[in-house]
Design a protein around this motif. Structure first.
Motif, PDB file in Angstrom:
ATOM      1  N   SER A  91      15.257  17.524  33.889  1.00  0.00           N
ATOM      2  CA  SER A  91      14.584  17.857  35.138  1.00  0.00           C
ATOM      3  C   SER A  91      13.150  18.224  34.815  1.00  0.00           C
ATOM      4  N   LYS A  92      12.224  17.474  35.378  1.00  0.00           N
ATOM      5  CA  LYS A  92      10.813  17.773  35.130  1.00  0.00           C
ATOM      6  C   LYS A  92      10.528  19.229  35.502  1.00  0.00           C
ATOM      7  N   ARG A 149       9.208   9.577  38.311  1.00  0.00           N
ATOM      8  CA  ARG A 149       9.664   8.176  38.350  1.00  0.00           C
ATOM      9  C   ARG A 149       9.001   7.322  37.275  1.00  0.00           C
ATOM     10  N   ILE A 161      18.341  13.773  38.317  1.00  0.00           N
ATOM     11  CA  ILE A 161      18.394  12.990  39.552  1.00  0.00           C
ATOM     12  C   ILE A 161      17.051  12.305  39.773  1.00  0.00           C
ATOM     13  N   GLY A 162      17.039  11.267  40.582  1.00  0.00           N
ATOM     14  CA  GLY A 162      15.791  10.533  40.826  1.00  0.00           C
ATOM     15  C   GLY A 162      15.257   9.994  39.503  1.00  0.00           C
ATOM     16  N   GLY A 163      13.991  10.216  39.261  1.00  0.00           N
ATOM     17  CA  GLY A 163      13.364   9.715  38.037  1.00  0.00           C
ATOM     18  C   GLY A 163      13.964  10.297  36.776  1.00  0.00           C
ATOM     19  N   GLN A 210       4.628  12.691  46.222  1.00  0.00           N
ATOM     20  CA  GLN A 210       5.837  12.351  47.004  1.00  0.00           C
ATOM     21  C   GLN A 210       6.188  13.508  47.922  1.00  0.00           C
ATOM     22  N   VAL A 220       9.402  13.998  50.344  1.00  0.00           N
ATOM     23  CA  VAL A 220      10.771  14.424  50.010  1.00  0.00           C
ATOM     24  C   VAL A 220      10.978  15.923  50.236  1.00  0.00           C
ATOM     25  N   GLU A 280       9.075   5.473  46.570  1.00  0.00           N
ATOM     26  CA  GLU A 280       8.575   6.855  46.451  1.00  0.00           C
ATOM     27  C   GLU A 280       7.080   6.849  46.133  1.00  0.00           C
TER      28      GLU A 280
HETATM   29  O1  F6P Z   1      12.772  14.866  45.216  1.00  0.00           O
HETATM   30  C1  F6P Z   1      12.155  13.819  44.550  1.00  0.00           C
HETATM   31  C2  F6P Z   1      11.934  14.133  43.097  1.00  0.00           C
HETATM   32  O2  F6P Z   1      10.964  15.097  42.943  1.00  0.00           O
HETATM   33  C3  F6P Z   1      11.581  12.881  42.314  1.00  0.00           C
HETATM   34  O3  F6P Z   1      10.254  12.550  42.391  1.00  0.00           O
HETATM   35  C4  F6P Z   1      12.038  13.245  40.940  1.00  0.00           C
HETATM   36  O4  F6P Z   1      12.165  12.133  40.113  1.00  0.00           O
HETATM   37  C5  F6P Z   1      13.346  13.931  41.255  1.00  0.00           C
HETATM   38  O5  F6P Z   1      13.117  14.603  42.481  1.00  0.00           O
HETATM   39  C6  F6P Z   1      13.861  14.884  40.220  1.00  0.00           C
HETATM   40  O6  F6P Z   1      12.968  15.930  39.969  1.00  0.00           O
HETATM   41  P1  F6P Z   1      13.121  16.805  38.669  1.00  0.00           P
HETATM   42  O7  F6P Z   1      12.949  15.923  37.500  1.00  0.00           O
HETATM   43  O8  F6P Z   1      12.040  17.839  38.751  1.00  0.00           O
HETATM   44  O9  F6P Z   1      14.473  17.435  38.676  1.00  0.00           O
END
Ligand code: F6P
Length: 499
Positions: A184-185, A245, A132-134, A465, A468, A330
């Motif tokens: 997921s990072k 991101r 999700i997100g980046g 960020q 969030v 963001e």
């Molecule tokens: O909640 C925002 C965020 O931390 C973004 O910056 C990031 O891209 C996304 O959630 C997903 O995070 P992760 O890659 O750790 O699952």
């Protein structure tokens, strides 16, 4: 107290866009430039020589060059989290140790792609990428823009925790021919982990003995992936100094590399590296991301525009606006400086947009006659993305260029004000030779550096960020402790919908 440069910028008269070319025959040459396969044209903005020199002074005053050097050197530019921002190193531009680590990661990605192609994980036709997100927007943009019907695998990038999204992918895929990429990072994000677990259940229900044997983990926290059950041969750990991101260049880009082929992914990286070198080395007066940031700041802080719109006149780039929403909002949606002081003016405007020509028939009314001034960015490609009658592409481009001219020029109508167009509305045009891995890599890197340049000039940190977090914490506390201690509205909503 505004700085001397900001005082000088605000003191400049606002030029009249309708006549801005009349006073300077060389204006187009002075306000456009090419970097590799991309041409940037700022000539239909209000920037003029006096404003540019005031902004260049701002760049000096805010130590833009020092901050840029620190970014590429791998220094801790993300001061609130005490870490570097090393996405350029993924493209070969940065601190040598991080560049070497990125090369090693890319070699592992490539080896795993070769193994998948050789059926080492069993026959594979489908990829479910959960993130999700980046961890989703970048791969989604790349796969959609460059692959389309030609993708070597059928890829579903699923982000929303709403099971409707995952179910749609599961319904069309064969579990015996599917691999799961968990992106997921942090490897803790609720939405991603829930989607990953449901995909595993789907495989189990289909009678697959070893569903974890079909999982690839794309993460900066390999320990968590191992704990979750992924074999270390299929954990692709990336540098934790690469922000979410900014992560499509790392193993987060794996599904794109698999679907498009390694050569395409490598070209994407090379395209980005071309823009990295341009941003690092070009003089301020010819530096595309910096010049774009000057225009951004002029409209946000002097003209007080609250939004900025971006229209891709190319169906291949339809996901670009949503990708840029995360990148820009963001990164720069902040209210305090890197030192924790209140900022001295508006920061990131709201990024929005869509595709042309669709948007012309929906939202352009407001752009031409509404009360807001919205700086518009048009993005187009000289080459079409299809093989149909060239009339399609010609019509598309004609419309794109006509809109910029109409916004600038306007049209008087003394008899009927409802039919008058004020004009004097700014736009920029970015023209690609074609939408290729190389040009898309360069384009995305341009936006990354433009975002960074904006932040550097405003004195904010674009790499954290924290905004969030609060909503996530409250959601967790509702899950853990139940609905206690909230306002009557929140309590009633929980009661009505969740019982
Ligand atoms: O909640 C925002 C965020 O931390 C973004 O910056 C990031 O891209 C996304 O959630 C997903 O995070 P992760 O890659 O750790 O699952």
């Amino acid at each position: 107290m505004p700085s001397p440069s900001w005082t000088a910028i605000h003191a400049q008269p606002v030029p009249e866009l309708k006549t801005i070319f009349d006073n300077d025959p060389d204006r187009l040459a002075k306000h456009s430039l090419s970097v590799g396969p991309i041409r940037f044209d700022w000539s239909k903005t209000h920037l003029n020589a006096d404003l540019l020199s005031a902004f260049q002074q701002l760049a000096v005053e805010s130590d833009f060059a020092g901050k840029r050097d620190a970014l590429f050197a791998g220094a801790k530019v993300n001061n609130t989290e005490g870490r570097a921002a090393e996405h350029p190193a993924e493209r070969g531009e940065g601190n040598p140790e991080s560049v070497a680590a990125a090369k090693a990661l890319h070699a592992r990605m490539r080896a795993l792609i070769d193994a998948i192609e050789a059926d080492a994980l069993g026959p594979v036709r489908h990829i479910i990428h959960v993130g999700i997100g980046g961890s989703a927007l970048g791969p989604n943009l790349i796969v959609d823009a460059l692959g389309g019907a030609d993708n070597r695998y059928d890829v579903a990038i699923v982000s929303n925790v709403d099971g409707t999204a995952l179910e749609a992918a599961l319904d069309r895929f064969d579990p015996t021919a599917t691999i799961l990429a968990v992106a997921s990072k942090t490897f803790t994000t609720t939405e991603t982990m829930l989607n990953a677990a449901s995909t595993i259940n789907w495989m189990v229900e289909a009678g697959i003995d070893d569903p974890y044997g079909r999982v690839i983990a794309l993460t900066a926290d390999p320990e968590k992936a191992l704990e979750w059950g992924v074999d270390e041969t299929r954990v692709l750990p990336f540098n934790e100094n690469v922000g979410g991101r900014y992560s499509l260049w790392s193993s987060i880009g794996f599904p794109a590399a698999l679907a498009l082929g390694w050569d395409a992914f490598e070209s994407l990286l090379e395209g980005a590296a071309v823009m990295d070198r341009h941003f690092r080395l070009a003089e301020p007066e010819a530096n595309a991301p910096l010049l774009a940031a000057f225009a951004d700041l002029y409209y946000a802080r002097v003209i007080q525009c609250q939004t900025r719109a971006l229209f891709a006149y190319d169906e291949r780039l339809k996901l670009l606006p949503s990708y840029l929403q995360q990148l820009e909002m963001e990164s720069n949606g902040k209210s305090v400086t890197s030192e924790g002081q209140p900022v001295d003016g508006p920061t990131a405007p709201i990024t929005w947009g869509g595709v042309g020509t669709d948007a012309q028939h929906a939202v352009f009314q407001l752009l031409h006659q509404g009360t807001h001034t919205v700086p518009v960015e048009f993005i187009a490609s000289i080459e079409p993305g299809h093989t149909l009658d060239p009339a399609h592409h010609r019509t598309l481009l004609v419309n794109c260029f006509a809109q910029g001219a109409a916004l600038m020029r306007g049209k008087d109508n003394a008899d009927d004000p409802a039919r008058a167009y004020p004009g004097n509305r700014p736009s920029t045009t970015i023209l690609l030779e074609d939408v290729t891995p190389q040009s898309l890599g360069a384009l995305i890197a341009f936006y990354e550096h433009r975002t960074f340049a904006n932040a550097a000039l405003m004195g904010i940190n674009p790499f954290d960020q924290f905004g969030v977090e609060l909503g996530k914490q409250i959601a967790k506390s509702i899950e853990q402790d139940g609905p206690t201690g909230f306002d009557p509205s929140t309590m009633a909503l929980i009661d009505l919908a969740l019982g």
